[in-house]
Enzyme design. Structure first.
Site, PDB file in Angstrom:
ATOM      1  CD  GLU A   1      -3.101  -0.634   0.079  1.00  0.00           C
ATOM      2  OE1 GLU A   1      -3.440   0.561  -0.039  1.00  0.00           O
ATOM      3  OE2 GLU A   1      -3.554  -1.539  -0.642  1.00  0.00           O
TER       4      GLU A   1
ATOM      5  CB  SER B   1     -47.464 -33.754  26.035  1.00  0.00           C
ATOM      6  OG  SER B   1     -48.614 -34.258  25.377  1.00  0.00           O
TER       7      SER B   1
END
Length: 760
Positions: free
Chosen positions: A149, A415
Site C-alpha cells: 500500500e 404435552s
C-alpha cells in the site's frame, strides 16, 4: 557689423558637401528625427533581403532558442498553476474548522463477549474487534500492508509526490484509473474525518489532514490507528476483527500467508473477500508476498513456503452457535448499562465447551436423520439452578440463518406444557396417587385423543403424566379451571400470552424454547424462580465494573411438597414413560411434547444441576415424519447432559414425597391431610421472596402401578366429568358429556339421555 554679417554661417541641408573639419554646423539625413522621403545617400549600407535575415536568425538561435522558449512558458505555467493550487487549497481549507479544534475521533467501541471459562465468544460493535497494539499483532501484518500500500511510508511527510506522480503516469498510459496515489496517512485521514466521495474538495481536505496527522503523531502511531480502523470486508473493521472473521484466531497469531491475504483485501475489501471469492483473494495475496520479497521484508524461503500454503476458505458469514448468545446479549445490554461509549468486556454465563457440545448434537442428528424424517431445524437451551444460561443453540447453522429459534420462535409445546396442568391440580389437592379414568372424552367440539389412539383406563396421575395421556390432562384442566393452569405457568416463568381454554392442557398456546425451559427450573432447584440471565458482569477495558448480576434473593414460586410430588411424577417420564431414551446415570426428570401432526417435537428435562430443553421442527411449520419428543429431542438431550455431567458428583432431585399404595386410594377422593401425605396447599403468592435453600434429601421413588396394557375403561367420577363405562357389546368407549362453560369456572350440568345419544 558688415563683417559680422559676412562672417555668419547659415546651416545647409542640401547640396553642399559637409566638412567636419571646418567647424561649421551641418545636419545630414541621418540626423533627422523624422527621416525624409528622399532616397538614402549612397553612403548608407544596403538593406539585406528577408531570406538572408531568416537564415542568420535560425542559425543564431538554433536548438537552444526553442528550449528556452519552452522553459519560459513552462515556468510561466508553473507559476500560474501554483497560484491556482494555492487558491484552491486556501478556498477549501477555509471551509474546514480551525486546526486547533482538530482531534482524533474515538474509535467505535468494541464489545468483547467472553465465556464463563474466559474464552472469546464474539466481538460486537461497529469495529467487530478490539484494538491491538502494533507491538502485539503479528509483525507480518504491518510489513505486508506497507509493502503493498505505501512503500515509502516511513520516508514521506504524509503525501508522497513520487508515488502520486507514478500513479498519474500509470493511469494516463493505461487510459483508466488503476492506481491511487494516497498514502496510508491520507487513507487514515479519510477514514477518520471524511466521506469516501471522490471530489476535489475531499482530496484537498485529505491532504491537509494528512499533513496534520504527520505533525501530531509518530509513524508507528499512525500505522497502528490505521490497522485498527480500516475495513477488511465482511463487516470486519480492524485487523483483530478481520483475523477472527477469516481465520478464527487473534491478529497476534496470524501467519505470513494470512497477513498477505489481509493486506490484499485493502484494495477491494468486498470483492476480494475470501468469503466471497477465495481464488481472487489468494491471487491478490500472492502479489502482496511478491512485493514483500521485493522490499526485502521476507526471504526467498519464506516466500516459497507462504506461496504453497492452502487458500483460506472463510464461511460466508459469522459462524458458530455462540453468535446466537452474542446477539441476545447485545439486545439486553442497553437496559443494563445504557449507551456504550468505550470498549467493554462482558463476562457471560455460557460455557463454551457445553455450547459446542450442544451445537454438535443438534447438527449431527439433523445431518443423520434430517432428510429421512423431514427435519431441518433444532434448538437447545440449558440453564443452571441460579438461572444462568449455560448453553443456547438457536438453529442448525448461524451462518445460513441468524434467526434465533431458542429465544424468538414461538411454537406449540404440546404435552411439554402438561407439568403446569398437573402442578395446578396438585396445588388444588390432588396427589400423584390420585386416580383418573383414561378414556376418550369430548369437550364441546374438541376430542383430546391419546397418541396412537390407546387408552389405559384407571390410572394414577403419576402414570398419566409419565405416559402423557391427553384425556387425563384435559380432565384435570376441567377440574381446576384453565385460569389456574395459566396462573401456574406464568408463575413458573412462562412469559408469552396463554389462552385460558381447555385445550391449553395439551399445550396449544405458543411459547419459546427459552421460556419453557426456564419454567422447569423451579422443579430442579426446589421451587425458586431465578432471573434467567446471560451476563455475569460487565467491565470497562481497564477493569471498572459497570454491572454485576451476583447477589440478591429469588422468590419461591411453588411449595417444597409440590416440588417433591412433581419430581416424583416426572421421574417416571424418563424411567418408564415417553422419554426413556433420555435416561442416564444421574437422577433426572422431564416431559416430552409433540404438537399436532408432528410439527414440533420437544423434550424438557432436568437434573439437580441443569435444566435443558430441546426442540426440533421446521421453520415453515411443515410436519415431520412421525418425530416425537421421545425421539430426536430425547436423544439430543441425552448426548448433551451425559457430556455436561461428566466428572460431576451425583446429586438427587429436590423434594420428598412418599407414594401411598394404589389399593388404598379411593378413586373419587380428594385427598385430605394425614400422617402419610401433606395437606392440600394453596398456590404460593407470586413475588414472595426467599433465599435459595440447600438441596433436599433424595426423592423416595415408590413403584408405580403397572398401566401399560390397554383395557376397558371403568366409570370414574372425575369431579363432574361423568365417564360412561364400557358398553360391553362392541368394546368401544362412549364419549362423555363435558360440563358447561368450558374454559371458565367449573359448573356441574345435568346430563340427559338426549345428550348422551347425541354425543354432546
Amino acid at each position: 557689423m558688415a563683417n559680422r554679417k559676412d562672417s555668419r554661417i547659415e546651416p545647409s541641408f542640401e547640396g553642399a558637401p559637409r566638412d567636419r573639419s571646418s567647424g561649421g554646423l551641418s545636419v545630414s539625413e541621418e540626423d533627422r528625427v523624422v527621416p525624409s522621403n528622399r532616397k538614402a545617400s549612397a553612403k548608407r549600407k544596403p538593406v539585406k533581403s528577408k531570406s538572408s535575415r531568416g537564415r542568420r536568425g535560425r542559425s543564431r538561435r538554433g536548438l537552444f532558442g526553442g528550449i528556452g522558449r519552452l522553459f519560459y512558458w513552462c515556468f510561466v505555467l508553473a507559476i500560474w498553476g501554483g497560484i491556482a493550487v494555492a487558491g484552491t487549497v486556501i478556498y477549501y481549507g477555509a471551509k474546514m474548522p480551525a486546526a486547533t479544534t482538530w482531534s482524533i475521533p474515538d474509535r467505535a467501541p468494541n464489545i468483547k463477549i467472553v465465556s464463563a471459562d474466559n474464552q472469546l465468544l464474539a466481538n460486537r460493535g461497529m469495529s467487530g474487534g478490539e484494538a491491538v497494539g502494533l507491538h502485539e499483532m503479528s509483525p507480518y501484518i504491518p510489513e505486508a500492508v506497507i509493502a503493498i500500500e505505501d512503500r515509502r511510508f516511513y520516508s514521506h511527510f504524509g503525501v508522497d509526490p513520487i508515488g502520486l506522480s507514478r500513479a498519474m503516469v500509470t493511469n494516463l498510459l493505461g487510459g483508466h484509473f488503476s492506481q491511487g496515489g494516497s498514502t496510508l496517512t491520507q487513507q487514515l485521514a479519510k477514514n477518520l474525518f471524511l466521506t469516501p466521495d471522490r471530489t476535489l474538495e475531499r482530496k484537498v481536505q485529505e491532504v491537509l489532514l494528512a499533513l496534520w496527522l504527520e505533525h501530531k503523531h509518530t509513524k508507528d502511531q499512525i500505522l497502528e490507528m490505521y490497522l485498527n480502523r480500516v475495513y477488511f470486508g465482511s463487516g470486519a473493521y480492524g485487523v483483530e476483527a478481520a483475523s477472527r472473521r477469516y481465520f478464527g484466531k487473534s491478529a497476534r497469531d496470524v501467519t505470513l500467508s494470512e497477513a498477505a491475504l489481509l493486506a490484499g483485501l485493502l484494495k477491494a475489501p468486498s470483492r476480494l473477500s475470501p468469503a466471497r471469492d477465495p481464488k481472487a483473494a489468494e491471487q491478490r495475496s500472492q502479489l502482496v508476498l511478491a512485493a514483500m520479497r521485493d522490499e526485502g521484508k521476507i526471504s526467498a524461503k519464506e516466500l516459497a513456503s507462504a506461496m504453497s500454503a492452502p487458500a483460506t476458505r472463510a464461511p460466508s458469514y459469522w459462524t458458530g452457535s455462540e453468535n446466537y448468545v452474542a446477539d441476545t446479549i447485545m439486545e439486553e445490554l442497553p437496559d443494563l448499562i445504557g449507551d456504550v461509549r468505550g470498549d467493554i468486556v462482558i463476562d457471560s454465563t455460557v460455557d463454551l465447551n457445553l455450547q459446542k457440545l450442544a451445537e454438535q448434537s443438534i447438527r449431527r442428528l439433523i445431518d443423520d436423520s434430517g432428510k429421512k424424517l423431514n427435519v431441518t431445524q433444532g434448538a437447545l437451551v440449558s440453564i443452571d439452578d441460579s438461572g444462568a444460561v449455560r448453553a443456547m443453540v438457536g438453529g442448525y447453522d448461524y451462518s445460513t440463518s441468524q434467526f434465533d429459534r431458542a429465544s424468538e420462535a414461538r411454537r406449540q409445546p404440546g404435552s411439554a406444557f402438561k407439568p403446569f396442568v398437573y402442578m395446578a391440580a396438585l396445588e388444588a389437592g390432588r396427589t400423584p396417587d390420585s386416580i383418573r379414568n383414561d378414556a376418550p372424552i369430548k369437550i364441546g367440539n374438541w376430542t383430546p385423543d391419546n397418541y396412537g389412539g390407546k387408552y389405559f383406563g384407571k390410572v394414577t396421575l403419576a402414570t398419566a403424566l409419565a405416559k402423557s395421556l391427553n384425556s387425563v390432562a384435559a380432565q384435570l384442566t376441567m377440574e381446576v379451571g384453565p385460569n389456574a393452569v395459566v396462573e401456574a405457568a406464568h408463575r413458573m416463568g412462562i412469559q408469552s400470552d396463554l389462552q385460558a381454554n381447555t385445550s391449553i392442557a395439551l399445550g396449544t398456546s405458543e411459547v419459546t424454547p427459552l421460556e419453557l425451559t426456564s419454567a422447569y427450573v423451579p422443579f430442579a432447584n426446589g421451587g425458586y424462580k431465578p432471573d434467567i440471565h446471560f451476563i455475569r458482569r460487565i467491565t470497562t477495558a481497564d477493569g471498572k465494573v459497570l454491572y454485576d448480576s451476583s447477589g440478591g434473593s429469588v422468590p419461591r414460586v411453588v411449595k417444597p411438597e409440590i416440588v417433591g410430588m412433581m419430581n416424583s411424577m416426572m421421574t417416571g417420564t424418563v424411567e418408564i414413560g415417553t422419554a426413556r431414551k433420555a435416561a442416564f446415570a444421574w437422577p433426572s426428570a422431564g416431559k416430552t411434547g409433540t404438537s399436532q401432526n408432528s410439527r414440533d417435537a420437544w423434550f424438557v428435562g432436568y437434573t439437580a444441576n441443569l435444566t435443558t430443553g430441546v426442540w426440533f421442527g421446521n421453520d415453515d411449520g411443515t410436519a415431520m415424519k412421525k418425530v416425537t419428543g421421545g425421539a430426536l429431542p430425547a436423544q439430543a438431550w441425552h448426548e448433551f447432559m451425559v457430556a455436561a455431567h461428566e466428572g460431576v458428583p451425583v446429586r438427587p432431585l429436590p423434594g420428598t414425597w412418599k407414594s401411598t399404595p394404589a389399593d388404598t386410594v379411593v378413586p373419587d377422593e380428594i385427598p385430605s391431610a394425614s400422617n402419610n401425605q401433606p395437606a392440600p396447599v394453596p398456590p404460593v403468592s407470586v413475588g414472595q421472596q426467599a433465599p435459595v435453600v440447600p438441596r433436599a434429601a433424595p426423592v423416595a421413588q415408590a413403584p408405580l402401578p403397572a398401566r401399560n396394557v390397554v383395557r376397558p375403561a371403568q366409570t370414574v367420577d372425575a369431579d363432574g366429568l361423568d365417564m360412561p363405562a364400557d358398553d360391553g357389546a362392541t368394546g368401544s368407549i362412549k364419549h362423555p358429556v363435558p360440563p358447561g362453560n368450558v374454559g371458565g369456572p367449573l359448573k356441574r350440568k345435568q346430563t340427559s339421555i338426549l345428550d348422551i345419544l347425541g354425543g354432546g
